[in-house]
Scaffold this motif. Structure first.
Motif, PDB file in Angstrom:
ATOM      1  N   ILE A  60      39.453  33.773   2.805  1.00 53.76           N
ATOM      2  CA  ILE A  60      38.822  32.462   3.008  1.00 53.76           C
ATOM      3  C   ILE A  60      38.433  32.283   4.477  1.00 53.76           C
ATOM      4  CG2 ILE A  60      39.283  29.974   3.023  1.00 53.76           C
ATOM      5  CD1 ILE A  60      41.051  30.473   0.505  1.00 53.76           C
ATOM      6  N   VAL A  61      39.330  32.656   5.388  1.00 56.87           N
ATOM      7  CA  VAL A  61      39.039  32.543   6.822  1.00 56.87           C
ATOM      8  C   VAL A  61      37.868  33.447   7.189  1.00 56.87           C
ATOM      9  CG1 VAL A  61      39.947  32.990   9.131  1.00 56.87           C
ATOM     10  CG2 VAL A  61      41.393  31.869   7.417  1.00 56.87           C
ATOM     11  N   SER A  62      37.873  34.673   6.663  1.00 53.03           N
ATOM     12  CA  SER A  62      36.814  35.626   6.975  1.00 53.03           C
ATOM     13  C   SER A  62      35.449  35.152   6.484  1.00 53.03           C
ATOM     14  CB  SER A  62      37.148  36.986   6.357  1.00 53.03           C
ATOM     15  OG  SER A  62      36.102  37.915   6.553  1.00 53.03           O
ATOM     16  N   LEU A  63      35.398  34.596   5.279  1.00 51.98           N
ATOM     17  CA  LEU A  63      34.137  34.139   4.705  1.00 51.98           C
ATOM     18  C   LEU A  63      33.559  32.936   5.453  1.00 51.98           C
ATOM     19  CD1 LEU A  63      34.875  34.375   0.852  1.00 51.98           C
ATOM     20  CD2 LEU A  63      33.124  35.666   2.107  1.00 51.98           C
ATOM     21  N   SER A  64      34.429  32.114   5.998  1.00 53.26           N
ATOM     22  CA  SER A  64      33.972  30.859   6.609  1.00 53.26           C
ATOM     23  C   SER A  64      33.794  30.932   8.118  1.00 53.26           C
ATOM     24  CB  SER A  64      34.959  29.734   6.269  1.00 53.26           C
ATOM     25  OG  SER A  64      36.252  30.037   6.758  1.00 53.26           O
ATOM     26  N   VAL A  65      34.225  32.025   8.725  1.00 51.95           N
ATOM     27  CA  VAL A  65      34.263  32.087  10.190  1.00 51.95           C
ATOM     28  C   VAL A  65      32.869  31.961  10.814  1.00 51.95           C
ATOM     29  CG1 VAL A  65      34.107  34.615  10.359  1.00 51.95           C
ATOM     30  CG2 VAL A  65      35.324  33.309  12.141  1.00 51.95           C
ATOM     31  N   THR A  66      31.828  32.397  10.120  1.00 48.94           N
ATOM     32  CA  THR A  66      30.472  32.320  10.679  1.00 48.94           C
ATOM     33  C   THR A  66      29.746  31.036  10.300  1.00 48.94           C
ATOM     34  OG1 THR A  66      29.586  33.526   8.767  1.00 48.94           O
ATOM     35  CG2 THR A  66      30.233  34.837  10.691  1.00 48.94           C
ATOM     36  N   LEU A  67      30.413  30.162   9.583  1.00 49.34           N
ATOM     37  CA  LEU A  67      29.791  28.905   9.145  1.00 49.34           C
ATOM     38  C   LEU A  67      30.333  27.765  10.000  1.00 49.34           C
ATOM     39  CD1 LEU A  67      30.009  29.477   5.275  1.00 49.34           C
ATOM     40  CD2 LEU A  67      27.942  29.545   6.682  1.00 49.34           C
ATOM     41  N   ASP A  68      29.536  27.309  10.941  1.00 47.63           N
ATOM     42  CA  ASP A  68      29.998  26.284  11.881  1.00 47.63           C
ATOM     43  C   ASP A  68      30.311  24.948  11.212  1.00 47.63           C
ATOM     44  OD1 ASP A  68      29.697  28.080  13.942  1.00 47.63           O
ATOM     45  OD2 ASP A  68      27.673  27.413  14.462  1.00 47.63           O
ATOM     46  N   SER A  69      29.688  24.683  10.066  1.00 51.95           N
ATOM     47  CA  SER A  69      29.889  23.385   9.414  1.00 51.95           C
ATOM     48  C   SER A  69      31.049  23.401   8.418  1.00 51.95           C
ATOM     49  CB  SER A  69      28.608  22.944   8.697  1.00 51.95           C
ATOM     50  OG  SER A  69      28.231  23.878   7.703  1.00 51.95           O
ATOM     51  N   VAL A  70      31.799  24.496   8.360  1.00 49.95           N
ATOM     52  CA  VAL A  70      32.966  24.591   7.474  1.00 49.95           C
ATOM     53  C   VAL A  70      34.242  24.482   8.303  1.00 49.95           C
ATOM     54  CG1 VAL A  70      34.254  26.035   5.854  1.00 49.95           C
ATOM     55  CG2 VAL A  70      31.755  25.998   5.776  1.00 49.95           C
ATOM     56  N   SER A  71      35.140  23.580   7.904  1.00 45.81           N
ATOM     57  CA  SER A  71      36.445  23.432   8.552  1.00 45.81           C
ATOM     58  C   SER A  71      37.545  23.747   7.545  1.00 45.81           C
ATOM     59  CB  SER A  71      36.627  22.003   9.072  1.00 45.81           C
ATOM     60  OG  SER A  71      35.630  21.679  10.008  1.00 45.81           O
ATOM     61  N   LEU A  72      38.640  24.307   8.035  1.00 40.32           N
ATOM     62  CA  LEU A  72      39.760  24.693   7.173  1.00 40.32           C
ATOM     63  C   LEU A  72      41.051  24.034   7.649  1.00 40.32           C
ATOM     64  CD1 LEU A  72      39.137  28.571   6.981  1.00 40.32           C
ATOM     65  CD2 LEU A  72      38.317  26.820   5.385  1.00 40.32           C
ATOM     66  N   ASP A  73      41.831  23.555   6.681  1.00 41.99           N
ATOM     67  CA  ASP A  73      43.200  23.114   6.947  1.00 41.99           C
ATOM     68  C   ASP A  73      44.042  23.707   5.821  1.00 41.99           C
ATOM     69  OD1 ASP A  73      45.623  21.949   7.381  1.00 41.99           O
ATOM     70  OD2 ASP A  73      44.879  19.892   7.503  1.00 41.99           O
ATOM     71  N   LEU A  74      44.477  24.958   6.017  1.00 44.14           N
ATOM     72  CA  LEU A  74      45.109  25.722   4.940  1.00 44.14           C
ATOM     73  C   LEU A  74      46.628  25.565   4.980  1.00 44.14           C
ATOM     74  CD1 LEU A  74      42.869  28.914   5.051  1.00 44.14           C
ATOM     75  CD2 LEU A  74      42.555  26.794   3.750  1.00 44.14           C
TER      76      LEU A  74
ATOM     77  N   SER B 200      27.702   8.406   7.958  1.00 41.35           N
ATOM     78  CA  SER B 200      27.579   9.516   8.898  1.00 41.35           C
ATOM     79  C   SER B 200      26.169  10.098   8.814  1.00 41.35           C
ATOM     80  CB  SER B 200      28.611  10.587   8.547  1.00 41.35           C
ATOM     81  OG  SER B 200      28.358  11.785   9.237  1.00 41.35           O
ATOM     82  N   ASP B 201      25.781  10.835   9.854  1.00 43.00           N
ATOM     83  CA  ASP B 201      24.478  11.501   9.824  1.00 43.00           C
ATOM     84  C   ASP B 201      24.458  12.642   8.809  1.00 43.00           C
ATOM     85  OD1 ASP B 201      23.512   9.844  11.797  1.00 43.00           O
ATOM     86  OD2 ASP B 201      24.076  11.214  13.418  1.00 43.00           O
TER      87      ASP B 201
ATOM     88  N   ASN C   9      19.770  24.822   6.975  1.00 44.40           N
ATOM     89  CA  ASN C   9      18.795  23.766   7.319  1.00 44.40           C
ATOM     90  C   ASN C   9      19.124  22.410   6.678  1.00 44.40           C
ATOM     91  OD1 ASN C   9      17.191  25.531   8.898  1.00 44.40           O
ATOM     92  ND2 ASN C   9      16.188  26.293   7.039  1.00 44.40           N
ATOM     93  N   ARG C  10      20.373  22.224   6.277  1.00 46.98           N
ATOM     94  CA  ARG C  10      20.793  20.924   5.747  1.00 46.98           C
ATOM     95  C   ARG C  10      21.917  20.371   6.624  1.00 46.98           C
ATOM     96  NH1 ARG C  10      19.654  23.596   0.734  1.00 46.98           N
ATOM     97  NH2 ARG C  10      18.145  22.408  -0.510  1.00 46.98           N
ATOM     98  N   ASN C  11      21.921  19.067   6.812  1.00 47.88           N
ATOM     99  CA  ASN C  11      22.904  18.421   7.672  1.00 47.88           C
ATOM    100  C   ASN C  11      24.141  18.073   6.841  1.00 47.88           C
ATOM    101  OD1 ASN C  11      24.196  17.193   9.766  1.00 47.88           O
ATOM    102  ND2 ASN C  11      22.800  15.448   9.925  1.00 47.88           N
ATOM    103  N   THR C  12      25.025  19.040   6.711  1.00 51.33           N
ATOM    104  CA  THR C  12      26.208  18.885   5.859  1.00 51.33           C
ATOM    105  C   THR C  12      27.449  19.418   6.562  1.00 51.33           C
ATOM    106  OG1 THR C  12      26.058  21.061   4.786  1.00 51.33           O
ATOM    107  CG2 THR C  12      24.751  19.281   3.828  1.00 51.33           C
ATOM    108  N   LYS C  13      28.602  19.000   6.035  1.00 51.64           N
ATOM    109  CA  LYS C  13      29.888  19.546   6.471  1.00 51.64           C
ATOM    110  C   LYS C  13      30.761  19.783   5.242  1.00 51.64           C
ATOM    111  CE  LYS C  13      29.867  17.284  11.010  1.00 51.64           C
ATOM    112  NZ  LYS C  13      30.570  16.344  11.925  1.00 51.64           N
ATOM    113  N   LEU C  14      31.570  20.817   5.304  1.00 47.93           N
ATOM    114  CA  LEU C  14      32.511  21.140   4.230  1.00 47.93           C
ATOM    115  C   LEU C  14      33.899  21.294   4.825  1.00 47.93           C
ATOM    116  CD1 LEU C  14      33.372  22.115   1.357  1.00 47.93           C
ATOM    117  CD2 LEU C  14      32.675  24.423   2.070  1.00 47.93           C
ATOM    118  N   LEU C  15      34.856  20.585   4.242  1.00 50.48           N
ATOM    119  CA  LEU C  15      36.260  20.721   4.627  1.00 50.48           C
ATOM    120  C   LEU C  15      37.037  21.253   3.429  1.00 50.48           C
ATOM    121  CD1 LEU C  15      38.804  20.279   6.355  1.00 50.48           C
ATOM    122  CD2 LEU C  15      38.769  17.871   5.639  1.00 50.48           C
ATOM    123  N   ILE C  16      37.779  22.328   3.648  1.00 53.60           N
ATOM    124  CA  ILE C  16      38.641  22.912   2.618  1.00 53.60           C
ATOM    125  C   ILE C  16      40.073  22.732   3.079  1.00 53.60           C
ATOM    126  CG2 ILE C  16      39.338  25.049   1.470  1.00 53.60           C
ATOM    127  CD1 ILE C  16      36.417  26.019   1.904  1.00 53.60           C
TER     128      ILE C  16
END
Length: 360
Positions: free
Chosen positions: A219-233, A169-170, A199-206
């Motif tokens: 957890i939802v509140s902390l991550s809501v402004t981070l476009d590269s973070v995905s949640l499956d809680l 992946s990129d 400025n880093r090309n990364t993704k995080l899935l929790i």
């Protein structure tokens, strides 16, 4: 020899199913159809009276001592009486000490319960050599009765669900998986990732089920402004987990280290051929020099977040500078899991320790 293994099976913890199936190749596990505490108590006593050479092996029995209610204390008292009676009529008692204490324990009663319980325990199985010092120095337990074996791998369980991406992946993919409670450190992971990901090309899935609604909201509140973070809680079954692990480049397990001695999730990651970012505790200290273990230490919340951020940077830079490095580390992790964490060898050592308790 007959084995009574508690719990005998689990729909949510593959460790139990793997160790029971491995022990069954060495001896007979007699309680796989016992489903209640009454069946355990009565069945265990009757089995000892009939066969004599019977081992009852507990896991996480100390969790009962986290209940501070009157009923909880009464159950612990009755458990101690049952253990004493089982021992007096000729049975042998074993216990696997997985952690320093139950992760969500708030009561001071648990160490007292463990101390009393150990007076009747003929052998303790541990998955971290550091636990020997805890048993000796805190509980004054006889070192000769302790057996160290590593936590076994999850290769057999996860192999049907793991696939290797055909191309890179990129972006670099980070994954946290497992049940989520305060000691798992997920909120600190998000804070560290916020510092790291700019400025880093990364993704995080929790992914994983959260034990408290307030923590889930945080957890939802902390991550809501981070476009590269995905949640499956939600609860993640092995099929879905296999998809997520296959997607990832690195597994991140940002636990609070105080109660930890081992990590089944780290073993799961190795079994699936993935390197791991994880704090230094117990068993991790024993393997931290392997290239697939990116361990870090800390002394407070601030240094915990900064050390985790540094580990994220380290793995990112390694992969960006030499694409495929993390995959090679993952291959080494898988080989380690296959060769060093073999259930057949682990089960044979445990059964040998059972036999020693009977004087053989």
């Amino acid at each position: 020899m007959k084995i009574i293994f508690y719990p005998p099976q689990s729909s949510s913890n593959d460790y139990i199913n793997l160790i029971v199936s491995s022990l069954e190749k060495e001896a007979e596990v007699v309680n796989k159809k016992w489903h209640s505490d009454i069946q355990l108590v009565v069945g265990s006593l009757l089995t000892v009276l009939r066969y004599k050479r019977v081992v009852l092996h507990f896991n996480w029995i100390e969790d009962n001592a986290t209940d501070e209610s009157l009923n909880g204390r009464l159950k612990c008292y009755l458990l101690l009486i049952f253990m004493r009676l089982f021992h007096l009529i000729g049975g042998k008692l074993f216990w696997t000490m997985h952690n320093v204490k139950s992760h969500n324990a708030t009561s001071d009663y648990q160490p007292n319960f463990i101390y009393k319980m150990l007076r009747n325990i003929d052998g303790v199985v541990i998955h971290s050599k550091q636990t020997i010092d805890i048993l000796k120095n805190i509980y004054h337990y006889n070192e000769k009765k302790i057996l160290y074996v590593p936590h076994g791998n999850f290769c057999k369980v996860m192999d049907p669900y793991i696939s290797m991406p055909s191309e890179y992946s990129d972006s670099i993919h980070y994954l946290y998986f497992g049940s989520i409670s305060e000691y798992k450190g997920v909120t600190k992971l998000i804070e560290a990732y916020r510092l790291f990901s700019n400025n880093r090309n990364t993704k995080l899935l929790i992914c994983g089920k959260v034990n408290k609604e307030a923590l889930k909201e945080k957890i939802v509140s902390l991550s809501v402004t981070l476009d590269s973070v995905s949640l499956d809680l939600s609860f993640i079954d092995n099929k879905k987990l296999g998809e997520y692990i296959s997607w990832s480049d690195v597994i991140v397990l940002p636990y609070e280290k105080e109660s930890m001695q081992n990590s089944g999730s780290a073993i799961m990651a190795f079994s699936c051929g993935k390197p791991v970012i994880i704090p230094e505790f117990g068993y991790i200290n024993e393997i931290k020099d392997f290239p697939f273990v990116f361990s870090y230490d800390y002394c407070d919340k601030r240094t915990q977040i900064l050390a985790l951020e540094t580990s994220l940077k380290t793995t990112y830079d390694l992969e960006v500078n030499s694409r495929g490095t993390l995959k090679q580390y993952g291959i080494a992790a898988r080989k380690f899991a296959e060769t060093q964490l073999d259930w057949k060898l682990i089960a044979s050592k445990i059964v040998k320790k059972y036999e020693e308790a009977f004087g053989r």
